[in-house]
Design a protein around this motif. Sequence first.
Motif, mmCIF file in Angstrom:
data_model
loop_
_atom_site.group_PDB
_atom_site.id
_atom_site.type_symbol
_atom_site.label_atom_id
_atom_site.label_comp_id
_atom_site.label_asym_id
_atom_site.label_seq_id
_atom_site.Cartn_x
_atom_site.Cartn_y
_atom_site.Cartn_z
ATOM 1 N N GLY A 145 0.777 -1.250 -0.528
ATOM 2 C CA GLY A 145 0.246 0.041 -0.035
ATOM 3 C C GLY A 145 0.962 1.063 -0.281
ATOM 4 O O GLY A 145 1.927 1.249 -0.791
ATOM 5 N N ASP A 146 0.643 1.916 0.883
ATOM 6 C CA ASP A 146 0.824 3.590 0.213
ATOM 7 C C ASP A 146 2.203 4.063 1.412
ATOM 8 O O ASP A 146 1.653 3.391 2.544
ATOM 9 C CB ASP A 146 -0.003 4.373 0.515
ATOM 10 N N LEU A 147 3.072 3.699 1.174
ATOM 11 C CA LEU A 147 3.828 4.284 2.538
ATOM 12 C C LEU A 147 4.498 5.586 2.739
ATOM 13 O O LEU A 147 4.579 6.679 1.062
ATOM 14 C CB LEU A 147 5.265 3.545 1.938
ATOM 15 N N ARG A 148 4.854 6.919 2.880
ATOM 16 C CA ARG A 148 5.462 7.964 2.858
ATOM 17 C C ARG A 148 7.102 7.915 3.548
ATOM 18 O O ARG A 148 7.509 6.545 3.979
ATOM 19 C CB ARG A 148 5.414 8.523 4.642
ATOM 20 N N HIS B 217 13.792 7.018 5.364
ATOM 21 C CA HIS B 217 12.998 6.779 5.856
ATOM 22 C C HIS B 217 11.753 6.714 5.650
ATOM 23 O O HIS B 217 11.510 6.981 5.367
ATOM 24 C CB HIS B 217 12.717 7.772 7.528
ATOM 25 N N LEU B 218 11.178 5.099 5.547
ATOM 26 C CA LEU B 218 10.265 4.704 5.224
ATOM 27 C C LEU B 218 8.558 4.393 6.201
ATOM 28 O O LEU B 218 9.415 3.667 6.907
ATOM 29 C CB LEU B 218 9.895 2.926 4.105
ATOM 30 N N TRP B 219 7.379 4.404 5.745
ATOM 31 C CA TRP B 219 6.360 4.180 7.228
ATOM 32 C C TRP B 219 5.393 4.257 6.429
ATOM 33 O O TRP B 219 5.271 5.123 5.402
ATOM 34 C CB TRP B 219 6.674 4.923 8.406
ATOM 35 N N PRO B 220 4.226 2.837 6.591
ATOM 36 C CA PRO B 220 2.823 3.344 6.238
ATOM 37 C C PRO B 220 2.598 4.518 6.339
ATOM 38 O O PRO B 220 2.807 4.902 7.304
ATOM 39 C CB PRO B 220 2.448 2.251 7.223
ATOM 40 N N GLY B 221 1.627 5.018 5.632
ATOM 41 C CA GLY B 221 1.232 6.143 5.638
ATOM 42 C C GLY B 221 0.438 6.556 4.379
ATOM 43 O O GLY B 221 0.759 6.600 3.649
ATOM 44 N N GLU B 222 -0.712 7.660 5.019
ATOM 45 C CA GLU B 222 -1.520 7.792 3.332
ATOM 46 C C GLU B 222 -0.714 7.978 2.585
ATOM 47 O O GLU B 222 -0.191 10.014 2.852
ATOM 48 C CB GLU B 222 -2.429 8.583 3.996
#
Length: 155
Positions: free
Chosen positions: A109-112, A137-142
């Motif tokens: 899905g979407d990552l920031r 740096h990646l993390w789940p986020g809209e």
Amino acid sequence: MAVLFDGELFADYHQFYLSDAAGGAELPTDWTDEALRRRILCAVGVLVVSTARNMTVPVRIELHHEQPQIAAEIADHIVVGDLHTSGEIVIAGCTDYLPDAARRSVPKGDLRAMVVFTGLGTINEDGVDGEDRYVVHLWPGESDGIAVLRQWDEG
């Protein structure tokens, strides 16, 4: 936090990228003056980072559960963008042979993606040597577009 990649990439054409491993994503080429100033381009399934040197550069990719807290004063440039994935990414230099490129599992899905640039002021006049470093740096986020949190202004 998990380290997905910590090594060097050949930043041919001053670029490396993270791409959805499912394919179909073409590298964006619309490097406008604004995009060059931001130092990243985002397109469906791909995040391209514009490096200060057209050489092999140190790159680190980290996966977080949430947005990490970064001490802005340690960075020269910080920019946040988006990356949509099918659950696996490719980490490569612009002209790398994709079958040999690093592949890592990430949330689907979407990552920031926050790209932190350091050492930009250490690059010599001919652009060959320097202590520049790039941490993504990646993390789940809209998906929320591109935002520059700290701007590097050369000179």
